[in-house]
Scaffold this motif. Structure first.
Motif, short mmCIF file in Angstrom:
data_model
loop_
_atom_site.label_atom_id
_atom_site.label_comp_id
_atom_site.label_asym_id
_atom_site.label_seq_id
_atom_site.Cartn_x
_atom_site.Cartn_y
_atom_site.Cartn_z
N ASP A 84 -19.28 -25.00 -57.62
CA ASP A 84 -18.47 -25.03 -58.88
C ASP A 84 -19.42 -24.47 -59.74
OD1 ASP A 84 -15.43 -25.95 -59.36
OD2 ASP A 84 -16.67 -27.30 -60.57
N THR A 85 -20.79 -26.07 -59.90
CA THR A 85 -20.88 -26.28 -60.87
C THR A 85 -21.73 -24.52 -61.64
OG1 THR A 85 -21.76 -28.55 -60.29
CG2 THR A 85 -23.42 -27.32 -61.85
N VAL A 86 -22.64 -23.87 -60.43
CA VAL A 86 -23.10 -22.42 -61.41
C VAL A 86 -21.60 -22.47 -61.70
CG1 VAL A 86 -22.54 -20.98 -58.93
CG2 VAL A 86 -24.26 -20.46 -60.17
N GLY A 87 -20.37 -22.13 -61.21
CA GLY A 87 -19.30 -21.68 -62.38
C GLY A 87 -18.99 -21.78 -63.41
N ILE A 88 -19.30 -23.17 -63.24
CA ILE A 88 -18.70 -23.78 -65.11
C ILE A 88 -20.39 -23.59 -65.91
CG2 ILE A 88 -19.15 -26.16 -66.20
CD1 ILE A 88 -17.66 -27.08 -63.61
N LEU A 89 -21.70 -23.18 -65.20
CA LEU A 89 -22.36 -23.55 -65.98
C LEU A 89 -22.61 -21.86 -66.60
CD1 LEU A 89 -25.39 -25.26 -64.07
CD2 LEU A 89 -24.22 -25.28 -66.55
N ILE A 149 -19.95 -21.41 -69.21
CA ILE A 149 -20.90 -22.19 -70.94
C ILE A 149 -21.85 -20.99 -71.06
CG2 ILE A 149 -22.52 -24.04 -71.51
CD1 ILE A 149 -21.18 -26.20 -69.55
N GLY A 150 -22.56 -20.13 -70.16
CA GLY A 150 -23.81 -19.82 -71.14
C GLY A 150 -23.10 -18.48 -71.16
N LYS A 151 -21.80 -17.78 -70.64
CA LYS A 151 -21.51 -16.43 -71.28
C LYS A 151 -20.93 -16.52 -72.98
CE LYS A 151 -19.25 -14.36 -67.63
NZ LYS A 151 -18.31 -13.98 -66.12
N SER A 190 -13.27 -32.09 -69.06
CA SER A 190 -14.10 -31.40 -70.71
C SER A 190 -14.19 -29.94 -69.91
CB SER A 190 -16.03 -31.84 -70.68
OG SER A 190 -15.68 -32.88 -71.10
N TYR A 191 -14.00 -29.80 -67.96
CA TYR A 191 -14.03 -28.67 -67.07
C TYR A 191 -12.95 -29.01 -66.51
CZ TYR A 191 -18.73 -28.86 -69.13
OH TYR A 191 -20.02 -29.19 -70.25
N GLY A 192 -13.25 -27.81 -65.51
CA GLY A 192 -12.20 -27.12 -64.53
C GLY A 192 -10.48 -27.25 -64.88
N PRO A 193 -9.46 -27.44 -64.65
CA PRO A 193 -8.63 -27.39 -64.65
C PRO A 193 -8.14 -28.05 -65.92
CG PRO A 193 -8.02 -26.79 -62.63
CD PRO A 193 -9.47 -27.18 -63.36
#
Length: 472
Positions: A107-112, A115-117, A337-340
């Motif tokens: 899940d974290t790699v998706g959030i990161l 953020i990177g984009k 701050s994240y997710g839905p």
């Protein structure tokens, strides 16, 4: 007593306040060799410290092994970065934490990546880095001693903070030298809604220890907890409001579900009011909790509320339309701050017929802290939008899985031979408050507040000296 320190360990805290947990420990042996290991390797979630996420202030390939206290991202979120930078050694944790790590990191790699984009930078790590990380993890039974190498052994003990969470004892030995014992509490709680927390063995309580102790809620006492969650929810439901509850995916989601279930069983909450859970990670962990529920206390095994529905992207839109139908929506992430969670907060923040009920710690720089600090009718930035705050915002600490000051005091009072207390994982005021309390009330000789600017040289008899780091 021989005052020359032939065997010692340097302990360096790489976190400044609450998140980004990581301790670098450098063992110096009498033969001149060194052994480096780390305890936890978490992501920073406070905005002001997020710059530290991009690198590690040590050579990853020099670390002999890693210990993980529990499966929260502020304790494991940089493990794939460690691997990306060359680490290829064992990662030890409890058996249950090993089972829980994959969903959190994926899940974290998706959030990161998101953020990177947004910032036009490369992601911190990739799914391949996560896969390699997981291949290095070794699950260990609670209380079982593992021999890491000829000089170091480790035990993991029970901790109520989270299923799978542990307190870690590290024994450092060398022939004809007295051993050094380090105890890392991790995020600590002496109670859990789901399982009975086992006490530490007496032999551990009698050891000469350097204890590395968290202090997240060391500014408060158990008696300070105001149990407002139930009243807040029932008041909102009576007014036909929609209730949004941001929750941490692991532990807090399921504990809040259990609380709502009990409110239904006690006849306080109408079972016709629909309950929803949105958040891929929260749903994955809830499914895991269902599978292991036979190991829970009897009162916690059936934690799923009546009239309960999992929500995915395809069914989310109807809940985001801000209709007037009374409902309760649990959504990750816990700090909003994240997710839905930002989607729901954005949809309901300007409604006078909604309650946003936080049930976790609001770290500085997160949406939960920004909402807490904003007055009614003020504008709050959510993503790229600015929304006016008209809904009710409430915070409850009753679900906290961190010990309060009196809990910490009772924990530390068990030990008969604390040589040094190192305090971490807290805002500055919390760490200082625990330090003063420990000196005045526990009569400890040496107490230190950790930060990135100082490290502590420790021997069998506790503190040898403190030195400056180059990590600032």
């Amino acid at each position: 007593m021989n005052t020359k320190n032939k065997l010692y360990v340097d302990i360096m805290c790489l976190a400044e306040e609450v998140t980004g947990s990581c301790h670098l420990c450098v063992v110096k042996l009498p033969n001149g060799e060194s052994i480096k290991f780390i305890v936890d390797c978490g992501l920073f979630q406070e905005i002001e410290y997020s710059k530290y996420n991009n690198d590690l202030p040590f050579n990853a390939n020099e670390i002999a092994f890693t210990l993980v206290t529990h499966n929260h991202i502020d304790h494991i979120g940089r493990l794939p970065l460690l691997i990306k930078q060359g680490y290829n050694s064992p990662i030890y944790t409890t058996e249950l934490t090993e089972k829980l790590m994959a969903p959190a990191l994926e899940d974290t790699v998706g959030i990161l990546g998101q953020i990177g984009k947004r910032n036009n930078v490369s992601p911190l790590y990739t799914i391949e880095d996560i896969q390699k990380t997981l291949s290095l993890v070794h699950g260990v039974k609670l209380c079982q001693k593992i021999i890491v190498n000829e000089n170091i052994s480790v035990n993991f003990f029970d901790n109520g903070h989270l299923p799978g969470a542990s307190i870690i004892l590290v024994k450092i030995s060398y022939p004809r030298e007295e051993s050094i014992f380090l105890l890392f509490t991790g995020d600590y709680s002496n109670r859990s809604a789901f399982f009975d927390v086992q006490s530490l063995p007496k032999y551990v309580l009698d050891l000469p220890l350097t204890i590395v102790q968290e202090s997240t809620y060391a500014n408060s006492l158990r008696e300070d907890i105001i149990f407002t969650f139930e009243d807040n929810i029932l008041k909102a439901v009576k007014e036909d409001s929609t209730v949004i509850i941001p929750v941490f995916s692991l532990g807090r989601s399921q504990e809040v579900m259990l609380k709502i279930k009990n409110m239904q069983l006690e006849g306080k909450l109408d079972i016709n009011i629909p309950i929803y859970l949105d958040g891929k990670l929260s749903i994955r962990y809830t499914t895991i909790f269902e599978k292991i529920s036979e190991s829970f206390k009897k009162s916690a095994r059936n934690f799923i509320p009546d009239n309960f529905t999992f929500i995915g992207k395809g069914s989310r839109m109807s809940l985001l339309e801000n209709n007037s139908k009374c409902k309760i929506i649990l959504t990750s992430s816990g700090m909003g701050s994240y997710g839905p969670a930002p989607l729901y907060i954005s949809s309901y923040i300007s409604s006078k017929n909604a309650l946003i009920q936080f049930v976790g710690y609001p770290a500085k720089g997160t949406l939960s802290r920004n909402l807490k600090d904003a007055l009614k009718s003020e504008f709050v930035k959510i993503g790229g939008l600015r929304k006016q705050k008209f809904c009710d915002i409430e915070y409850s600490t009753e679900f906290s899985s961190h010990a309060k000051l009196d809990d910490i005091s009772e924990f530390l009072e068990q030990f008969s031979n604390i040589r040094l207390l190192l305090i971490n994982h807290g805002e500055y005021s919390s760490k200082e408050n625990l330090a003063k309390y420990a000196l005045l009330n526990l009569q400890l000789k040496d107490v230190a507040v950790e930060g990135r600017s100082t490290f502590y040289r420790v021997g069998r008899y506790g503190l040898i000296k403190e030195l400056s780091t180059k990590f600032m």
